[in-house]
Design a protein around this motif. Sequence first.
Motif, PDB file in Angstrom:
ATOM      1  N   ASN A 102      -6.206 -18.149  -4.952  1.00 41.94           N
ATOM      2  CA  ASN A 102      -5.233 -18.207  -6.052  1.00 41.94           C
ATOM      3  C   ASN A 102      -5.342 -17.006  -6.982  1.00 41.94           C
ATOM      4  O   ASN A 102      -4.391 -16.677  -7.697  1.00 41.94           O
ATOM      5  CB  ASN A 102      -5.412 -19.492  -6.855  1.00 41.94           C
ATOM      6  N   THR A 103      -6.495 -16.353  -7.018  1.00 40.32           N
ATOM      7  CA  THR A 103      -6.693 -15.207  -7.902  1.00 40.32           C
ATOM      8  C   THR A 103      -6.388 -13.880  -7.216  1.00 40.32           C
ATOM      9  O   THR A 103      -6.502 -12.834  -7.841  1.00 40.32           O
ATOM     10  CB  THR A 103      -8.142 -15.180  -8.418  1.00 40.32           C
ATOM     11  N   ILE A 104      -5.988 -13.902  -5.945  1.00 37.48           N
ATOM     12  CA  ILE A 104      -5.697 -12.678  -5.204  1.00 37.48           C
ATOM     13  C   ILE A 104      -4.238 -12.272  -5.432  1.00 37.48           C
ATOM     14  O   ILE A 104      -3.334 -13.076  -5.285  1.00 37.48           O
ATOM     15  CB  ILE A 104      -5.959 -12.872  -3.696  1.00 37.48           C
ATOM     16  N   SER A 105      -4.034 -11.017  -5.803  1.00 37.12           N
ATOM     17  CA  SER A 105      -2.691 -10.466  -5.949  1.00 37.12           C
ATOM     18  C   SER A 105      -2.710  -9.036  -5.426  1.00 37.12           C
ATOM     19  O   SER A 105      -3.770  -8.455  -5.223  1.00 37.12           O
ATOM     20  CB  SER A 105      -2.240 -10.495  -7.407  1.00 37.12           C
ATOM     21  N   GLY A 106      -1.543  -8.485  -5.216  1.00 39.01           N
ATOM     22  CA  GLY A 106      -1.479  -7.109  -4.743  1.00 39.01           C
ATOM     23  C   GLY A 106      -0.241  -6.853  -3.918  1.00 39.01           C
ATOM     24  O   GLY A 106       0.722  -7.618  -3.946  1.00 39.01           O
ATOM     25  N   THR A 107      -0.282  -5.761  -3.159  1.00 46.26           N
ATOM     26  CA  THR A 107       0.835  -5.384  -2.304  1.00 46.26           C
ATOM     27  C   THR A 107       0.318  -4.955  -0.937  1.00 46.26           C
ATOM     28  O   THR A 107      -0.815  -4.508  -0.794  1.00 46.26           O
ATOM     29  CB  THR A 107       1.648  -4.222  -2.895  1.00 46.26           C
ATOM     30  N   MET A 108       1.192  -5.102   0.024  1.00 44.12           N
ATOM     31  CA  MET A 108       0.892  -4.688   1.380  1.00 44.12           C
ATOM     32  C   MET A 108       2.010  -3.751   1.829  1.00 44.12           C
ATOM     33  O   MET A 108       3.188  -4.046   1.641  1.00 44.12           O
ATOM     34  CB  MET A 108       0.834  -5.911   2.285  1.00 44.12           C
ATOM     35  N   PHE A 109       1.613  -2.600   2.392  1.00 44.68           N
ATOM     36  CA  PHE A 109       2.584  -1.612   2.848  1.00 44.68           C
ATOM     37  C   PHE A 109       2.389  -1.391   4.328  1.00 44.68           C
ATOM     38  O   PHE A 109       1.286  -1.072   4.766  1.00 44.68           O
ATOM     39  CB  PHE A 109       2.409  -0.304   2.072  1.00 44.68           C
ATOM     40  N   LEU A 110       3.443  -1.587   5.108  1.00 37.55           N
ATOM     41  CA  LEU A 110       3.410  -1.346   6.540  1.00 37.55           C
ATOM     42  C   LEU A 110       4.218  -0.092   6.832  1.00 37.55           C
ATOM     43  O   LEU A 110       5.406  -0.018   6.502  1.00 37.55           O
ATOM     44  CB  LEU A 110       3.966  -2.543   7.312  1.00 37.55           C
ATOM     45  N   TYR A 111       3.560   0.864   7.414  1.00 37.23           N
ATOM     46  CA  TYR A 111       4.105   2.199   7.626  1.00 37.23           C
ATOM     47  C   TYR A 111       4.274   2.436   9.117  1.00 37.23           C
ATOM     48  O   TYR A 111       3.347   2.239   9.893  1.00 37.23           O
ATOM     49  CB  TYR A 111       3.150   3.213   7.005  1.00 37.23           C
TER      50      TYR A 111
END
Length: 148
Positions: A86-95
């Motif tokens: 529940n405390t994990i946040s962020g972004t994921m980028f697939l290139y």
Amino acid sequence: MKLNWGTGIVIAFIGFISFILYFVVRMSTDNKANHDLVTEGYYKQELAYQKEIDAQEYAAALDAELTIEKIPDGLLIRFPENYNYNTISGTMFLYRPSNRHLDFSLPISLSNSHLLIPDNRLLDGRWDITINWTINGKDFLHKQKLIY
């Protein structure tokens, strides 16, 4: 007119130079050959590279490594079990190196300790995955190249 060896060498040089110039002009004007930089902010990304190194080392030091595996439904990304999801946040980028129009970014919002990218979002071939995630103000980074 008699052809001697000097004239033959000059004709060979002119033929070779014409051959090379033909391919240079053809590749310069061909729309399929895109000679731009791969990413728009390439130099800006290079300046922020030390932060990426620190985040990767921090993830390795705290045993916060991610696992990525291909399953029939898509691509499954497992976050470490020892952290509260529940405390994990962020972004994921697939290139996608072969086509920048296939690149996409996803926010990380977890309802359990793993994240699934559906199979219909990914084409077969090489993908570079960059996951920037934060837990309690600590930044982590995971980079991986995979063949889907």
